[in-house]
Design an enzyme around this catalytic site. Structure first.
Site, PDB file in Angstrom:
ATOM      1  N   SER A 115       0.859  -1.181   0.000  1.00  0.00           N
ATOM      2  CA  SER A 115       0.000   0.000   0.000  1.00  0.00           C
ATOM      3  C   SER A 115       0.895   1.231   0.000  1.00  0.00           C
ATOM      4  O   SER A 115       1.732   1.383  -0.875  1.00  0.00           O
ATOM      5  CB  SER A 115      -0.947  -0.042   1.204  1.00  0.00           C
ATOM      6  OG  SER A 115      -1.894   1.005   1.145  1.00  0.00           O
TER       7      SER A 115
ATOM      8  N   ASP B  44      -4.886  -4.557   5.635  1.00  0.00           N
ATOM      9  CA  ASP B  44      -5.205  -5.413   4.489  1.00  0.00           C
ATOM     10  C   ASP B  44      -4.034  -6.384   4.289  1.00  0.00           C
ATOM     11  O   ASP B  44      -2.872  -6.010   4.380  1.00  0.00           O
ATOM     12  CB  ASP B  44      -5.411  -4.562   3.224  1.00  0.00           C
ATOM     13  CG  ASP B  44      -6.045  -5.364   2.088  1.00  0.00           C
ATOM     14  OD1 ASP B  44      -6.612  -6.448   2.366  1.00  0.00           O
ATOM     15  OD2 ASP B  44      -5.981  -4.908   0.931  1.00  0.00           O
TER      16      ASP B  44
ATOM     17  N   HIS C 174      -2.222  -1.052  -3.616  1.00  0.00           N
ATOM     18  CA  HIS C 174      -3.380  -0.184  -3.415  1.00  0.00           C
ATOM     19  C   HIS C 174      -3.243   1.083  -4.245  1.00  0.00           C
ATOM     20  O   HIS C 174      -2.159   1.678  -4.310  1.00  0.00           O
ATOM     21  CB  HIS C 174      -3.520   0.204  -1.940  1.00  0.00           C
ATOM     22  CG  HIS C 174      -4.042  -0.905  -1.085  1.00  0.00           C
ATOM     23  ND1 HIS C 174      -4.069  -0.834   0.296  1.00  0.00           N
ATOM     24  CD2 HIS C 174      -4.581  -2.111  -1.387  1.00  0.00           C
ATOM     25  CE1 HIS C 174      -4.590  -1.929   0.799  1.00  0.00           C
ATOM     26  NE2 HIS C 174      -4.903  -2.728  -0.209  1.00  0.00           N
TER      27      HIS C 174
END
Length: 341
Positions: A29, A149, A56
C-alpha cells in the site's frame, strides 16, 4: 523457403515459459512503489514461480507507472493482468485499478466485486484466491502500508499450507500492514526487502509437504469474491449476524473470527477487519457531521435573511441562537476529530 535471417530469429526466440506450479502473491500500500521495485529487481529470469502483485491505488489511478518502474528495475517479464489469461512461471502480473486481481484455477480472474478493507484491488482477495487455487505452493508477502489489508489473506494462506513472509517493520516507509500481519497471522519469515529475493527463490524451489484439504470457509469466501454475487446463505454459514450496518451498502454484517483476527462481511461481498470497519465508520461519521454543519448553517442564514426582510416570527432570534449552538457543537466535534487523527 525461409531466408537464413528468419530461421535464425526463430531459433533464437526465447522458449515460452510453462504454466506456473508455484505463485508468489505480494501486497503493498503506502510506500509500495519503491518497495516493489526493490523486490522485483532481485530476481533473475530463471525465477520458477509466477508473481502477482496488488498495490493499493485510487480508482482513477493507473498501473502504468508501476509497470514501467518494474520493467526498468527488473528482468522478469512484467504486465498488467487481464481476465482469463493463463498464469506463466517467471512472469509478474499487476492488478488493474478499481478491480480485484484473483486466481481461478490456473488462470487470472479480474472482477469488480465489492471492496474488501475499503480497497479494490484488495490484498486479502488475492491471497485468499491463491490459497484456494495453489494451496501449499503459495508464498504470500506483505509489504509497507497503512492499516491491515493482507492479514486475513495471510491467515488463509497459512491454513491452506502456504508460507507467509512479511517485510520487517523497521524497513518500511509505513509499518502498519507488516506490524498487524505479525500480530494477527502466523508469519514464517520477517526480514528486510533486501534479503527477500534469495529467500523467495529458495521457498518456491523447496520440496512441498502433502497438500491438506482447503477449509470450507476459505473456499466459500473465495467463491463469493470471484462470482461477484449476493449469497445470503453462504455468509450465514461463515459467522453470526451482528447489529452493525455495512458502510459500503447499508446491509447487515456478519461477524467472523479465526484465531486473533476479527472480521465482518455483508452478503453483497463487502469485507472488513475490525480496524478497517472502525476507520470506515469514522469516515462516515465525519461525512455526516459535515452535512449536518452545512444544513444548520443554511438554516441559520435563511433565518437571518428572513429577519432582514421583516418576516421574523416571535421566536425568530431564539431559533437563530439554537442553530448557532448546533453549529458550534458540530464544529467542536470536527476540530476534535482533526486534532486526534
Amino acid at each position: 523457403m525461409k531466408n537464413d535471417s528468419a530461421v535464425k530469429q526463430i531459433r533464437q526466440a526465447p522458449p515460452r515459459k510453462p504454466l506456473a506450479k508455484d505463485v508468489v502473491v505480494v501486497g503493498a500500500s503506502a510506500g509500495g512503489l519503491q518497495a516493489l521495485a526493490r523486490l522485483v529487481g532481485q530476481f533473475d529470469t530463471d525465477f520458477p514461480a509466477a508473481m502477482l502483485i496488488v498495490q493499493h491505488m485510487a480508482a482513477t489511478a493507473s498501473s502504468e507507472p508501476l509497470l514501467h518502474l518494474l520493467q526498468r528495475t527488473g528482468t522478469l517479464p512484467c504486465k498488467i493482468a487481464t481476465d482469463g489469461e493463463k498464469i506463466l512461471a517467471g512472469h509478474v502480473y499487476l492488478a488493474q485499478p478499481d478491480h480485484h486481481l484473483m486466481i481461478s484455477g490456473e488462470r487470472i480472474a479480474i472482477t469488480k466485486g465489492a471492496r474488501e478493507n475499503r480497497a479494490r484491488p484488495a490484498i486479502d482477495s488475492l491471497f485468499r484466491s491463491a490459497a484456494v487455487a495453489f494451496g501449499n505452493r503459495v508464498v504470500a508477502v506483505v509489504l509497507t502500508g497503512y492499516l491491515d489489508d493482507g492479514s486475513e489473506g495471510l491467515v488463509a494462506v497459512k491454513r491452506c499450507g502456504g508460507t507467509c513472509v512479511v517485510q520487517d517493520p523497521d524497513d518500511c516507509a509505513y509499518p502498519d500492514m507488516p506490524q498487524n500481519a505479525l500480530r494477527l497471522a502466523k508469519v514464517d519469515h520477517c526480514l528486510p526487502i533486501a534479503q527477500m529475493g534469495v529467500l523467495l527463490a529458495s521457498l518456491v524451489k523447496r520440496r512441498k509437504r502433502k497438500q491438506a484439504a482447503i477449509p470450507d470457509d476459505i473456499a466459500v469466501e473465495a467463491t463469493i469474491a470471484h462470482r461477484v454475487l449476493s449469497d445470503l446463505e453462504s455468509v450465514e454459514e461463515l459467522g453470526e449476524q451482528v447489529p452493525f450496518n455495512c458502510p459500503g451498502c447499508g446491509g447487515v454484517l456478519w461477524q467472523m473470527k479465526k484465531g486473533k483476527l476479527l472480521r465482518y462481511r455483508c452478503h453483497t461481498g463487502h469485507s472488513y477487519t475490525a480496524a478497517t470497519l472502525m476507520a470506515e465508520q469514522k469516515a462516515k461519521m465525519e461525512e455526516t457531521l459535515w452535512i449536518a454543519l452545512r444544513m444548520f448553517e443554511e438554516n441559520r442564514n435563511l433565518l437571518i435573511r428572513m429577519g432582514a426582510q421583516g418576516e421574523a416570527g416571535p421566536s425568530h432570534a431564539e431559533r437563530i441562537g439554537q442553530a448557532q449552538v448546533h453549529i458550534d457543537r458540530i464544529r467542536a466535534m470536527l476540530k476534535s476529530e482533526t486534532a486526534t487523527a
